[in-house]
Design an enzyme around this catalytic site. Structure first.
Site, PDB file in Angstrom:
ATOM      1  N   CYS A   1     -11.649   4.698  -4.525  1.00 42.54           N
ATOM      2  CA  CYS A   1     -11.466   3.379  -5.528  1.00 42.54           C
ATOM      3  C   CYS A   1     -10.646   4.204  -6.699  1.00 42.54           C
ATOM      4  O   CYS A   1     -11.084   5.015  -7.309  1.00 42.54           O
ATOM      5  CB  CYS A   1     -12.587   2.547  -6.275  1.00 42.54           C
ATOM      6  SG  CYS A   1     -12.008   1.399  -7.416  1.00 42.54           S
TER       7      CYS A   1
ATOM      8  N   GLY B   1      -5.540  -2.803   5.887  1.00 44.41           N
ATOM      9  CA  GLY B   1      -5.819  -3.539   4.423  1.00 44.41           C
ATOM     10  C   GLY B   1      -4.734  -4.480   4.379  1.00 44.41           C
ATOM     11  O   GLY B   1      -4.800  -5.802   4.965  1.00 44.41           O
TER      12      GLY B   1
END
Ligand SMILES: Cc1cc2nc3c(=O)[nH]c(=O)nc-3n(C[C@H](O)[C@H](O)[C@H](O)COP(=O)(O)O)c2cc1C
Length: 399
Positions: A128, A255
């Site tokens: 992240c 994604g």
């Protein structure tokens, strides 16, 4: 729902290019080496089911990872965290991504997921780039602390092993080009008993900007013995094939390419089964997909919240189609399935798929970060074993 495709060039006898046809994660065999990337705010039970439906059973199914869950949130039974831990009845393989910076919380959370939620695959988030997360040493910042990374991975593997649940890790290349961590992370993961490592070929500093560096994925493949999953900039099934051919990755993690295009999983399943398929839905087909998505969200969250959640997907579904600005605006404010039906009825079902959209980026892109936000003195030491980092219970930022 059957969608139109380009003529399928099916190669008899499966793949001719030596592509993997399945993915082995410990005792878990995934019958298509394709993983839906965990995406906070997107990959909830409804979206996972929609993608799963599209992959269908003809060519296998893949693995569909839940939105990121924080370890502390789960251990402390935070209501927001628990609300995210919902699975669809169609999900036969429950897969969850955990976020954590503390080995004790991560171990306990892994145990809860295996024992109470029937989870069959656990992924750990070490990629992240969100400043709020990296400033506390979490996500993509954590692999800098090699010792702490090892402790967290070992805690998760120790907790999951009695349940025969494989643990994977997902990471980036490093903090920036001067502080790369992926090769060390791969070695540490392997030593900790991690079943596979997924690499997004960007640094934290890059966030989502520029192009993913697939060469780094190939380097990691050469560096470790465990399966490497390649991630970054797969917009079409052909990109996935190219990535695997170029890097030797054991599979792909997809994604943004599937935002507003859940049928991409159909093309991906076909590609790894040796067929070239490009699904080209008409606007009428896309309307059907939008309705199904909103319906599944409503089933899982209730109609009001489901329709609110659906709003963020409207522009992705309609990208490249002629739908006018007013209608798009109204769709982005939809508050019930009846209102959605009325608005969708205004779209021309015969409009063909805008083929110029194929292969183009969608979702987050943006610019590189000026400086990666890190805790004070973070770079001074690369071990971090025993270090106590503050972990928030209700963190939902994700990737
Ligand atoms: C909206 C959004 C949310 C994301 N949330 C997560 C997350 O919770 N955990 C994670 O590991 N990655 C997260 N990511 C990163 C993706 O999993 C993936 O690594 C990244 O988008 C690159 O792959 P792509 O080029 O196929 O999109 C997120 C990405 C997006 C666009």
């Amino acid at each position: 729902m059957t969608l139109p495709t380009t003529s399928a060039d099916t190669r008899p006898g499966g793949t001719l290019r030596g592509l993997p046809t399945e993915l082995r994660l410990g005792s878990l065999t995934v019958d298509t080496p394709v993983v839906l990337a965990p995406m906070a705010g997107i990959t909830n039970a409804a979206f996972r089911r929609l993608c799963l439906e599209q992959a269908g059973s003809a060519h296998g199914s893949g693995l569909y990872v839940c939105e990121m869950i924080t370890s502390r949130g789960l251990v402390e039974r935070d209501p927001t965290t628990l609300k995210m831990l919902v699975f669809d009845e169609a999900e036969t393989t429950r897969s969850v991504q955990l976020y954590g910076t503390d080995p004790v919380y991560v171990g306990k959370a892994a145990e809860i997921l295996c024992a109470e939620y029937g989870v069959r695959h656990l992924d750990l988030n070490f990629g992240c780039p969100v400043p709020k997360i990296t400033r506390k040493g979490g996500g993509g910042a954590l692999p800098w602390k090699r010792g702490l990374l090892a402790e967290i991975l070992e805690a998760a593997v120790d907790a999951a092993t009695p349940y025969d649940v494989p643990v994977t890790m997902k990471t980036r290349k490093g903090l920036d080009e001067d502080h790369l961590t992926y090769l060390d992370a791969g070695r540490i993961a392997q030593e900790a008993g991690v079943a596979a490592i997924a690499l997004h070929g960007r640094t934290v500093e890059q966030a989502y900007s520029g192009q993913a560096d697939w060469d780094s994925i190939g380097e990691l493949v050469d560096h470790v013995d465990i399966p490497v999953l390649g991630n970054g900039d797969i917009w079409e099934a052909a990109d996935a094939v190219r990535m695997v051919e170029q890097t030797g990755a054991a599979g792909v993690v997809v994604g943004r390419g599937c935002l507003g295009r859940p049928w991409l999983f159909r093309d991906l399943a076909a590609a790894f089964a040796g067929a070239e398929v490009t699904t080209l839905p008409t606007l009428g087909d896309v309307k059907g997909m939008m309705r199904r998505h909103a319906e599944l969200l409503s089933q899982h969250m209730g109609e009001e919240r489901g329709c609110t959640e659906f709003r963020k997907h409207v522009s992705w579904y309609l990208k490249g189609f002629r739908a006018g600005g007013t209608l798009r605006h109204q769709l982005a404010l939809v508050d019930s399935l009846a209102a959605l039906d009325r608005l969708l009825a205004e779209l021309d079902p015969a409009e063909p798929f805008p083929v110029a959209e194929l292969g183009t980026p969608r979702g987050r892109q943006g610019t590189p970060r000026k400086k990666v936000a890190l805790p004070d003195g973070w770079l001074d030491d690369t071990d971090g074993r025993g270090q106590h980092l503050r972990e928030d219970a209700s963190e939902t930022s994700g990737g």
